[in-house]
Design a protein around this motif. Sequence first.
Motif, PDB file in Angstrom:
ATOM      1  N   CYS A  77       0.856  -1.183   0.000  1.00 17.07           N
ATOM      2  CA  CYS A  77       0.000   0.000   0.000  1.00 17.07           C
ATOM      3  C   CYS A  77       0.892   1.233   0.000  1.00 17.07           C
ATOM      4  CB  CYS A  77      -0.893   0.004   1.235  1.00 17.07           C
ATOM      5  SG  CYS A  77      -1.933   1.470   1.358  1.00 17.07           S
ATOM      6  N   ALA A  78       0.643   2.156  -0.900  1.00 21.38           N
ATOM      7  CA  ALA A  78       1.437   3.381  -0.980  1.00 21.38           C
ATOM      8  C   ALA A  78       1.136   4.322   0.172  1.00 21.38           C
ATOM      9  CB  ALA A  78       1.170   4.086  -2.307  1.00 21.38           C
ATOM     10  N   THR A  79      -0.019   4.194   0.786  1.00 26.58           N
ATOM     11  CA  THR A  79      -0.416   5.085   1.863  1.00 26.58           C
ATOM     12  C   THR A  79       0.179   4.677   3.205  1.00 26.58           C
ATOM     13  OG1 THR A  79      -2.488   5.483   0.701  1.00 26.58           O
ATOM     14  CG2 THR A  79      -2.402   6.162   2.999  1.00 26.58           C
ATOM     15  N   CYS A  80       0.009   3.397   3.572  1.00 25.80           N
ATOM     16  CA  CYS A  80       0.467   2.962   4.897  1.00 25.80           C
ATOM     17  C   CYS A  80       1.635   1.979   4.850  1.00 25.80           C
ATOM     18  CB  CYS A  80      -0.688   2.352   5.680  1.00 25.80           C
ATOM     19  SG  CYS A  80      -1.260   0.759   5.043  1.00 25.80           S
ATOM     20  N   GLY A  81       1.949   1.412   3.682  1.00 24.71           N
ATOM     21  CA  GLY A  81       3.071   0.494   3.550  1.00 24.71           C
ATOM     22  C   GLY A  81       2.738  -0.955   3.845  1.00 24.71           C
ATOM     23  N   ALA A  82       1.491  -1.260   4.181  1.00 23.30           N
ATOM     24  CA  ALA A  82       1.095  -2.638   4.484  1.00 23.30           C
ATOM     25  C   ALA A  82       1.136  -3.490   3.215  1.00 23.30           C
ATOM     26  CB  ALA A  82      -0.304  -2.658   5.081  1.00 23.30           C
ATOM     27  N   ARG A  83       1.376  -4.777   3.375  1.00 18.85           N
ATOM     28  CA  ARG A  83       1.439  -5.699   2.238  1.00 18.85           C
ATOM     29  C   ARG A  83       0.253  -6.658   2.300  1.00 18.85           C
ATOM     30  NH1 ARG A  83       7.067  -7.998   1.455  1.00 18.85           N
ATOM     31  NH2 ARG A  83       7.295  -5.884   0.681  1.00 18.85           N
ATOM     32  N   THR A  84      -0.366  -6.904   1.141  1.00 16.63           N
ATOM     33  CA  THR A  84      -1.472  -7.859   1.094  1.00 16.63           C
ATOM     34  C   THR A  84      -0.954  -9.267   1.333  1.00 16.63           C
ATOM     35  OG1 THR A  84      -1.254  -8.169  -1.281  1.00 16.63           O
ATOM     36  CG2 THR A  84      -2.807  -6.479  -0.546  1.00 16.63           C
ATOM     37  N   VAL A  99      -5.722  -2.689   5.659  1.00 15.04           N
ATOM     38  CA  VAL A  99      -5.265  -2.064   6.900  1.00 15.04           C
ATOM     39  C   VAL A  99      -5.800  -0.640   7.039  1.00 15.04           C
ATOM     40  CG1 VAL A  99      -3.236  -1.360   8.236  1.00 15.04           C
ATOM     41  CG2 VAL A  99      -3.194  -3.497   6.950  1.00 15.04           C
ATOM     42  N   CYS A 100      -5.511   0.221   6.039  1.00 14.02           N
ATOM     43  CA  CYS A 100      -5.915   1.631   6.152  1.00 14.02           C
ATOM     44  C   CYS A 100      -7.177   1.963   5.357  1.00 14.02           C
ATOM     45  CB  CYS A 100      -4.781   2.552   5.719  1.00 14.02           C
ATOM     46  SG  CYS A 100      -4.427   2.530   3.956  1.00 14.02           S
ATOM     47  N   GLY A 101      -7.618   1.053   4.492  1.00 12.29           N
ATOM     48  CA  GLY A 101      -8.839   1.264   3.734  1.00 12.29           C
ATOM     49  C   GLY A 101      -8.676   2.068   2.452  1.00 12.29           C
ATOM     50  N   ALA A 102      -7.439   2.388   2.083  1.00 12.62           N
ATOM     51  CA  ALA A 102      -7.201   3.152   0.848  1.00 12.62           C
ATOM     52  C   ALA A 102      -7.610   2.318  -0.367  1.00 12.62           C
ATOM     53  CB  ALA A 102      -5.739   3.544   0.739  1.00 12.62           C
ATOM     54  N   VAL A 116       7.808   6.175  -3.302  1.00 13.43           N
ATOM     55  CA  VAL A 116       8.164   6.089  -1.886  1.00 13.43           C
ATOM     56  C   VAL A 116       9.472   5.334  -1.715  1.00 13.43           C
ATOM     57  CG1 VAL A 116       7.479   5.080   0.335  1.00 13.43           C
ATOM     58  CG2 VAL A 116       5.805   6.322  -1.045  1.00 13.43           C
ATOM     59  N   ARG A 117       9.630   4.214  -2.408  1.00 11.67           N
ATOM     60  CA  ARG A 117      10.866   3.424  -2.307  1.00 11.67           C
ATOM     61  C   ARG A 117      12.082   4.186  -2.822  1.00 11.67           C
ATOM     62  NH1 ARG A 117       9.346  -2.695  -4.180  1.00 11.67           N
ATOM     63  NH2 ARG A 117       7.825  -3.102  -2.521  1.00 11.67           N
TER      64      ARG A 117
END
Length: 133
Positions: A77-84, A99-102, A116-117
């Motif tokens: 996720c680009a917003t929170c960084g969580a991975r599916t 996680v964040c709902g984006a 981001v990376r």
Amino acid sequence: MAAHRADTGRKWAKKVVRDHDAIAVEDFRPKFLAKTTMARKAADAAISATKKAQLEMGRKHGRAVHLVHPAHTTMDCATCGARTKHALPLSERTYACTVCGAVCPRDKNSARVMLVRAGLNPTGADLVSPATC
């Protein structure tokens, strides 16, 4: 054919470099895409020539070109960084973070992950903040 491929790569790279101050590009290696040796060599040559042209044009015009490792760019996720937990099938064109709902288009999310990376601030890309995609 190789000269045509190199010319096309240079023209594309020049346009991208002129339009942007900093660029983040996947350091993509297409070995798994081609089924035959000849097709694999052609794909490798095309991507390699385009990547080389992009780096050269960036250097020539004083632009930063960042090569980003391609692993998990469509799963993060680009917003929170969580991975599916699972890889998204290609038919699924919308990325939704649990996680964040984006929710945003898959390609835009991947582009923002690469920014981001690369250490670039994705806010302002397309004049939209990352949370709104």
